[in-house]
Design an enzyme around this catalytic site. Structure first.
Site, PDB file in Angstrom:
ATOM      1  N   GLU A   4      16.220  27.975  18.552  1.00  0.00           N
ATOM      2  CA  GLU A   4      17.329  28.642  18.201  1.00  0.00           C
ATOM      3  C   GLU A   4      18.417  27.538  17.916  1.00  0.00           C
ATOM      4  O   GLU A   4      18.320  26.667  18.663  1.00  0.00           O
ATOM      5  CB  GLU A   4      17.614  29.462  18.920  1.00  0.00           C
ATOM      6  CG  GLU A   4      19.190  30.210  18.490  1.00  0.00           C
ATOM      7  CD  GLU A   4      19.416  31.647  19.356  1.00  0.00           C
ATOM      8  OE1 GLU A   4      18.725  32.317  19.579  1.00  0.00           O
ATOM      9  OE2 GLU A   4      20.840  31.743  19.732  1.00  0.00           O
TER      10      GLU A   4
ATOM     11  N   THR B 235      22.013  31.150  14.299  1.00  0.00           N
ATOM     12  CA  THR B 235      23.076  32.097  14.682  1.00  0.00           C
ATOM     13  C   THR B 235      23.799  32.341  13.655  1.00  0.00           C
ATOM     14  O   THR B 235      24.113  31.511  12.492  1.00  0.00           O
ATOM     15  CB  THR B 235      23.586  31.850  15.845  1.00  0.00           C
ATOM     16  OG1 THR B 235      24.558  30.409  15.451  1.00  0.00           O
ATOM     17  CG2 THR B 235      22.524  31.411  16.994  1.00  0.00           C
TER      18      THR B 235
ATOM     19  N   ALA C 181      29.777  36.059  14.768  1.00  0.00           N
ATOM     20  CA  ALA C 181      30.333  37.288  14.622  1.00  0.00           C
ATOM     21  C   ALA C 181      31.967  37.254  14.396  1.00  0.00           C
ATOM     22  O   ALA C 181      32.449  38.262  14.089  1.00  0.00           O
ATOM     23  CB  ALA C 181      29.831  37.883  16.138  1.00  0.00           C
TER      24      ALA C 181
ATOM     25  N   ALA D 284      23.186  47.748  16.593  1.00  0.00           N
ATOM     26  CA  ALA D 284      21.933  46.936  15.713  1.00  0.00           C
ATOM     27  C   ALA D 284      21.134  47.768  15.146  1.00  0.00           C
ATOM     28  O   ALA D 284      20.580  47.535  14.121  1.00  0.00           O
ATOM     29  CB  ALA D 284      21.629  45.779  16.936  1.00  0.00           C
TER      30      ALA D 284
ATOM     31  N   LYS E 247      15.878  50.928  20.266  1.00  0.00           N
ATOM     32  CA  LYS E 247      15.983  49.893  19.489  1.00  0.00           C
ATOM     33  C   LYS E 247      14.922  49.105  19.133  1.00  0.00           C
ATOM     34  O   LYS E 247      14.409  48.823  18.096  1.00  0.00           O
ATOM     35  CB  LYS E 247      17.372  48.849  19.956  1.00  0.00           C
ATOM     36  CG  LYS E 247      17.758  47.767  18.914  1.00  0.00           C
ATOM     37  CD  LYS E 247      18.904  46.902  19.204  1.00  0.00           C
ATOM     38  CE  LYS E 247      18.453  46.442  20.805  1.00  0.00           C
ATOM     39  NZ  LYS E 247      19.965  45.074  20.914  1.00  0.00           N
TER      40      LYS E 247
ATOM     41  N   GLN F  12      18.014  37.545  25.779  1.00  0.00           N
ATOM     42  CA  GLN F  12      18.793  36.488  26.118  1.00  0.00           C
ATOM     43  C   GLN F  12      18.392  35.465  26.838  1.00  0.00           C
ATOM     44  O   GLN F  12      17.520  36.149  27.451  1.00  0.00           O
ATOM     45  CB  GLN F  12      20.133  37.230  26.733  1.00  0.00           C
ATOM     46  CG  GLN F  12      21.336  36.613  27.113  1.00  0.00           C
ATOM     47  CD  GLN F  12      21.898  35.843  25.994  1.00  0.00           C
ATOM     48  OE1 GLN F  12      21.686  34.946  25.526  1.00  0.00           O
ATOM     49  NE2 GLN F  12      22.746  36.765  25.024  1.00  0.00           N
TER      50      GLN F  12
HETATM   51  P1  FAD Z   1      23.411  46.542  20.194  1.00  0.00           P
HETATM   52  O1  FAD Z   1      22.102  46.839  20.473  1.00  0.00           O
HETATM   53  O2  FAD Z   1      23.956  47.430  19.272  1.00  0.00           O
HETATM   54  O3  FAD Z   1      24.339  47.191  21.603  1.00  0.00           O
HETATM   55  C1  FAD Z   1      25.054  46.592  22.120  1.00  0.00           C
HETATM   56  C2  FAD Z   1      24.925  46.861  23.912  1.00  0.00           C
HETATM   57  O4  FAD Z   1      25.848  47.709  24.020  1.00  0.00           O
HETATM   58  C3  FAD Z   1      23.460  47.461  24.293  1.00  0.00           C
HETATM   59  O5  FAD Z   1      22.772  46.283  24.633  1.00  0.00           O
HETATM   60  C4  FAD Z   1      24.018  48.399  25.334  1.00  0.00           C
HETATM   61  O6  FAD Z   1      23.852  47.772  26.568  1.00  0.00           O
HETATM   62  C5  FAD Z   1      25.194  48.819  25.049  1.00  0.00           C
HETATM   63  N1  FAD Z   1      25.242  50.147  24.108  1.00  0.00           N
HETATM   64  C6  FAD Z   1      25.587  50.416  22.847  1.00  0.00           C
HETATM   65  N2  FAD Z   1      25.134  51.493  22.309  1.00  0.00           N
HETATM   66  C7  FAD Z   1      24.746  52.125  23.453  1.00  0.00           C
HETATM   67  C8  FAD Z   1      24.442  53.608  23.842  1.00  0.00           C
HETATM   68  N3  FAD Z   1      24.535  54.174  22.845  1.00  0.00           N
HETATM   69  N4  FAD Z   1      24.168  53.856  25.198  1.00  0.00           N
HETATM   70  C9  FAD Z   1      24.057  52.881  26.021  1.00  0.00           C
HETATM   71  N5  FAD Z   1      24.307  51.492  26.003  1.00  0.00           N
HETATM   72  C10 FAD Z   1      24.958  51.191  24.601  1.00  0.00           C
HETATM   73  N6  FAD Z   1      25.792  37.074  18.643  1.00  0.00           N
HETATM   74  C11 FAD Z   1      26.313  36.546  17.529  1.00  0.00           C
HETATM   75  O7  FAD Z   1      27.551  36.864  17.149  1.00  0.00           O
HETATM   76  N7  FAD Z   1      25.755  35.870  16.746  1.00  0.00           N
HETATM   77  C12 FAD Z   1      24.288  35.450  16.762  1.00  0.00           C
HETATM   78  O8  FAD Z   1      23.891  34.748  15.856  1.00  0.00           O
HETATM   79  C13 FAD Z   1      23.741  36.077  18.119  1.00  0.00           C
HETATM   80  N8  FAD Z   1      22.534  35.950  18.283  1.00  0.00           N
HETATM   81  C14 FAD Z   1      21.771  36.394  19.418  1.00  0.00           C
HETATM   82  C15 FAD Z   1      20.522  36.096  19.527  1.00  0.00           C
HETATM   83  C16 FAD Z   1      19.924  36.687  20.730  1.00  0.00           C
HETATM   84  C17 FAD Z   1      18.482  36.373  20.898  1.00  0.00           C
HETATM   85  C18 FAD Z   1      20.685  37.456  21.664  1.00  0.00           C
HETATM   86  C19 FAD Z   1      19.998  37.931  22.829  1.00  0.00           C
HETATM   87  C20 FAD Z   1      21.859  37.678  21.417  1.00  0.00           C
HETATM   88  C21 FAD Z   1      22.667  37.224  20.216  1.00  0.00           C
HETATM   89  N9  FAD Z   1      23.929  37.431  19.989  1.00  0.00           N
HETATM   90  C22 FAD Z   1      24.595  36.890  18.846  1.00  0.00           C
HETATM   91  C23 FAD Z   1      24.799  38.198  21.095  1.00  0.00           C
HETATM   92  C24 FAD Z   1      24.804  39.687  20.735  1.00  0.00           C
HETATM   93  O9  FAD Z   1      25.431  39.955  19.182  1.00  0.00           O
HETATM   94  C25 FAD Z   1      25.720  40.275  21.833  1.00  0.00           C
HETATM   95  O10 FAD Z   1      25.052  40.080  23.021  1.00  0.00           O
HETATM   96  C26 FAD Z   1      26.359  41.842  21.434  1.00  0.00           C
HETATM   97  O11 FAD Z   1      27.138  42.199  22.371  1.00  0.00           O
HETATM   98  C27 FAD Z   1      25.102  42.910  21.606  1.00  0.00           C
HETATM   99  O12 FAD Z   1      24.352  42.808  20.416  1.00  0.00           O
HETATM  100  P2  FAD Z   1      23.136  43.608  20.216  1.00  0.00           P
HETATM  101  O13 FAD Z   1      22.536  43.348  18.942  1.00  0.00           O
HETATM  102  O14 FAD Z   1      22.110  43.573  21.419  1.00  0.00           O
HETATM  103  O15 FAD Z   1      23.746  45.384  20.297  1.00  0.00           O
END
Ligand code: FAD
Length: 284
Positions: A17, A48, A51, A124, A164, A174
């Site tokens: 990455e 990446t 955001a 997401a 998801k 992560q």
């Molecule tokens: P989602 O799955 O949509 O949800 C966010 C979190 O909120 C969930 O994990 C959950 O705990 C909680 N949540 C949301 N809705 C609910 C619900 N209805 N019920 C219970 N819990 C809920 N960020 C960037 O800005 N740019 C990047 O390029 C980037 N790359 C990444 C790559 C990887 C491999 C990882 C692991 C993370 C990356 N991130 C990046 C960080 C990520 O965008 C953040 O961690 C963000 O806060 C969560 O994104 P997600 O897609 O997991 O979100």
């Protein structure tokens, strides 16, 4: 370009990455690292997407660069602060480049913002659904083996992940430092009937302070014994690098032995220590 789900089905994958660069020096460092790590023939390399509005622009260009090196390039795409039309335009850009893989993310809200504007994505999984409706790509999502700081409870977070992951072709975690977090997460998904492959994300802990900050933000455990080893090396950069390689290699070995379908190395845009870790693990 091959689809990542198909590559995973063929055997364990190695991936790297990178972050979109912020300035000219960052661009030069990234180009060097892309060249060096592409020589290891990884299954894919991902980029990446900022955001917070920063470092959004360069992502397609870096993916293009990766493809030109003969490696499968996967853009990250965050849906926070984007309208459906904007997301659609980005998907069109990638489709025109021949991209067939996407990491669909929520992203964090830009600093100073607490509310998602009306009409914007909130999860997401909604980005996964939108992308599925337009393209036949392989779509990955983020997994947070130690939970996500925003989850209402451990159970709610796991249920959220199960929903998801069931909608995705693969997940990437992560970074974490203890293999048991990964094993427990995969077990929790299986207990919910979800068997989507979960690629383990590992970060060689070279930068003590930077990793401490990121770990605190993500809710990642930063084991005292690793910190103590790094601190004992003092300012000796080479010694610290060797410790980081050793820790990442040992974690990678445990994860592969436990059946992880692939390892995704967070490079911080440096070719070392990622290259040595990949070689130590026999993945290069
Ligand atoms: P989602 O799955 O949509 O949800 C966010 C979190 O909120 C969930 O994990 C959950 O705990 C909680 N949540 C949301 N809705 C609910 C619900 N209805 N019920 C219970 N819990 C809920 N960020 C960037 O800005 N740019 C990047 O390029 C980037 N790359 C990444 C790559 C990887 C491999 C990882 C692991 C993370 C990356 N991130 C990046 C960080 C990520 O965008 C953040 O961690 C963000 O806060 C969560 O994104 P997600 O897609 O997991 O979100």
């Amino acid at each position: 370009m091959p689809k990542i789900a198909e590559l995973i089905a063929q055997g364990r994958t190695l991936s790297f990455e990178f972050s979109a660069p912020r300035d000219a020096e960052g661009e030069r460092r990234l180009s060097r690292s892309l060249e060096r790590l592409s020589a290891l023939r990884p299954a894919f390399m991902s980029v990446t997407y900022g955001a917070g509005g920063t470092s959004r622009g360069p992502t397609p260009e870096v993916v293009r660069n990766i493809i030109s090196l003969g490696v499968t390039g996967m853009p990250h795409l965050t849906c926070v602060s984007h309208t459906q039309e904007e997301i659609g335009a980005l998907l069109d850009t990638y489709a025109a480049m021949g991209v067939e893989n996407l990491l669909a993310l929520h992203g964090d809200l830009p600093e100073g913002t607490t509310e998602v504007p009306p009409g914007h994505f909130t999860r997401a999984i909604d980005l996964v659904a939108l992308a599925r409706g337009r393209i036949g790509w392989s779509i990955g999502v983020a997994a947070h083996p130690e939970g996500h700081p925003k989850a209402a409870s451990v159970e709610a977070g796991l249920d959220h992940h199960a929903q998801k992951l069931a909608a995705a072709d693969f997940a990437i975690t992560q970074f974490f430092f203890r293999a048991e977090h990964y094993a427990r997460f995969v077990e929790a998904m299986a207990a919910r009937g979800v068997h989507t492959p979960v690629i383990a994300g590992i970060m060689p802990p070279t930068n003590i302070e930077g990793i401490g900050r990121m770990a605190a933000l993500n809710g990642t455990e930063y084991p005292r014994e690793i910190l103590a080893r790094l601190e004992a090396a003092g300012d000796d950069v080479d010694a610290r690098r060797l410790i980081a390689i050793d820790e990442a290699t040992r974690l990678g070995e445990t994860l592969l032995a436990a059946g992880a379908p692939g390892l995704h190395i967070y490079t911080m845009n440096f070719s070392e220590p990622a290259r040595t870790v990949a070689r130590n693990l026999g993945l290069a």
